[in-house]
Design a protein around this motif. Structure first.
Motif, short mmCIF file in Angstrom:
data_model
loop_
_atom_site.label_atom_id
_atom_site.label_comp_id
_atom_site.label_asym_id
_atom_site.label_seq_id
_atom_site.Cartn_x
_atom_site.Cartn_y
_atom_site.Cartn_z
N TRP A 32 0.83 -1.20 0.00
CA TRP A 32 0.00 0.00 0.00
C TRP A 32 0.87 1.25 0.00
O TRP A 32 0.62 2.20 -0.75
N VAL A 33 1.90 1.28 0.84
CA VAL A 33 2.81 2.42 0.92
C VAL A 33 3.46 2.65 -0.44
O VAL A 33 3.53 3.79 -0.93
N GLN A 34 3.90 1.59 -1.10
CA GLN A 34 4.53 1.71 -2.40
C GLN A 34 3.55 2.22 -3.46
O GLN A 34 3.87 3.12 -4.24
N GLU A 35 2.36 1.66 -3.48
CA GLU A 35 1.36 2.03 -4.48
C GLU A 35 0.91 3.48 -4.34
O GLU A 35 0.58 4.14 -5.32
N HIS A 36 0.90 3.98 -3.10
CA HIS A 36 0.41 5.34 -2.85
C HIS A 36 1.53 6.36 -2.67
O HIS A 36 1.27 7.52 -2.34
N HIS A 37 2.75 5.91 -2.89
CA HIS A 37 3.92 6.80 -2.84
C HIS A 37 3.97 7.60 -1.53
O HIS A 37 4.26 8.79 -1.53
N LEU A 38 3.65 6.92 -0.45
CA LEU A 38 3.65 7.56 0.86
C LEU A 38 5.08 7.71 1.36
O LEU A 38 5.86 6.74 1.33
#
Length: 42
Positions: A18-24
């Motif tokens: 999720w962090v990777q997909e949302h560029h957090l």
């Protein structure tokens, strides 16, 4: 000025994805949330 320290955290695979997909920016996110938590508990 604050000194910055490195630390390691462990994420579940789904959290990591999720962090990777949302560029957090996880470092920034954690610092902000930790500051909020510290203020609430002082």
């Amino acid at each position: 000025m604050h000194t910055v320290k490195r630390t390691t955290i462990t994420l579940r695979e789904d959290q990591h994805e999720w962090v990777q997909e949302h560029h957090l920016n996880l470092s920034s996110f954690i610092r902000e949330r930790l500051d909020e938590y510290i203020e609430e508990h002082e």
